[in-house]
Scaffold this motif. Sequence first.
Motif, PDB file in Angstrom:
ATOM      1  N   GLU A 168       0.827  -1.207   0.000  1.00  0.00           N
ATOM      2  CA  GLU A 168       0.000   0.000   0.000  1.00  0.00           C
ATOM      3  C   GLU A 168       0.861   1.258   0.000  1.00  0.00           C
ATOM      4  O   GLU A 168       0.596   2.215  -0.734  1.00  0.00           O
ATOM      5  N   LEU A 169       1.896   1.249   0.831  1.00  0.00           N
ATOM      6  CA  LEU A 169       2.786   2.401   0.916  1.00  0.00           C
ATOM      7  C   LEU A 169       3.535   2.613  -0.392  1.00  0.00           C
ATOM      8  O   LEU A 169       3.627   3.739  -0.897  1.00  0.00           O
ATOM      9  N   ILE A 170       4.058   1.566  -0.980  1.00  0.00           N
ATOM     10  CA  ILE A 170       4.790   1.676  -2.243  1.00  0.00           C
ATOM     11  C   ILE A 170       3.877   2.212  -3.354  1.00  0.00           C
ATOM     12  O   ILE A 170       4.274   3.090  -4.137  1.00  0.00           O
ATOM     13  N   LYS A 171       2.656   1.719  -3.420  1.00  0.00           N
ATOM     14  CA  LYS A 171       1.704   2.215  -4.426  1.00  0.00           C
ATOM     15  C   LYS A 171       1.456   3.708  -4.244  1.00  0.00           C
ATOM     16  O   LYS A 171       1.387   4.462  -5.219  1.00  0.00           O
ATOM     17  N   HIS A 172       1.328   4.130  -2.989  1.00  0.00           N
ATOM     18  CA  HIS A 172       1.080   5.549  -2.732  1.00  0.00           C
ATOM     19  C   HIS A 172       2.304   6.388  -3.091  1.00  0.00           C
ATOM     20  O   HIS A 172       2.160   7.480  -3.645  1.00  0.00           O
ATOM     21  N   LEU A 173       3.490   5.892  -2.793  1.00  0.00           N
ATOM     22  CA  LEU A 173       4.716   6.611  -3.150  1.00  0.00           C
ATOM     23  C   LEU A 173       4.793   6.851  -4.657  1.00  0.00           C
ATOM     24  O   LEU A 173       5.256   7.900  -5.102  1.00  0.00           O
ATOM     25  N   CYS A 174       4.324   5.901  -5.422  1.00  0.00           N
ATOM     26  CA  CYS A 174       4.355   6.007  -6.886  1.00  0.00           C
ATOM     27  C   CYS A 174       3.420   7.090  -7.420  1.00  0.00           C
ATOM     28  O   CYS A 174       3.562   7.516  -8.577  1.00  0.00           O
ATOM     29  N   LYS A 175       2.491   7.545  -6.629  1.00  0.00           N
ATOM     30  CA  LYS A 175       1.530   8.569  -7.058  1.00  0.00           C
ATOM     31  C   LYS A 175       2.029   9.992  -6.823  1.00  0.00           C
ATOM     32  O   LYS A 175       1.330  10.956  -7.139  1.00  0.00           O
ATOM     33  N   PHE A 176       3.232  10.151  -6.274  1.00  0.00           N
ATOM     34  CA  PHE A 176       3.721  11.481  -5.906  1.00  0.00           C
ATOM     35  C   PHE A 176       3.819  12.425  -7.102  1.00  0.00           C
ATOM     36  O   PHE A 176       3.284  13.532  -7.069  1.00  0.00           O
ATOM     37  N   SER A 177       4.488  12.017  -8.151  1.00  0.00           N
ATOM     38  CA  SER A 177       4.676  12.920  -9.299  1.00  0.00           C
ATOM     39  C   SER A 177       3.342  13.281  -9.950  1.00  0.00           C
ATOM     40  O   SER A 177       3.144  14.427 -10.362  1.00  0.00           O
ATOM     41  N   THR A 178       2.437  12.327 -10.014  1.00  0.00           N
ATOM     42  CA  THR A 178       1.112  12.605 -10.571  1.00  0.00           C
ATOM     43  C   THR A 178       0.369  13.629  -9.714  1.00  0.00           C
ATOM     44  O   THR A 178      -0.273  14.545 -10.246  1.00  0.00           O
ATOM     45  N   THR A 179       0.470  13.485  -8.417  1.00  0.00           N
ATOM     46  CA  THR A 179      -0.191  14.416  -7.497  1.00  0.00           C
ATOM     47  C   THR A 179       0.390  15.818  -7.641  1.00  0.00           C
ATOM     48  O   THR A 179      -0.356  16.805  -7.660  1.00  0.00           O
TER      49      THR A 179
END
Length: 87
Positions: free
Chosen positions: A6-17
């Motif tokens: 879950e944490l890794i998936k969320h980390l991957c959304k940083f640039s998109t955010t």
Amino acid sequence: SDNEIELIKHLCKFSTTIKESAQNSEPKLVARYLFTLSTLFNNFYEGSPILKEVENKKTIRIKILYSSLLIMKHGMEIIGITPLEKM
């Protein structure tokens, strides 16, 4: 573990955010992202021992830890919050 994934998936959304926040002039998107990141990080840190693990898992968990802290620091700087060096 599920917390790690879950944490890794969320980390991957940083640039998109960050892109979405900039395009829409909504810094609250970054703040919301960081709040969720801190919650997921807390769950990871409580449920996934780092130093007591075998070397391979320990290395992976240290990388997750470092990535989380780095993204949290950059996200806070983007919205104008100075991260604490120590607590």
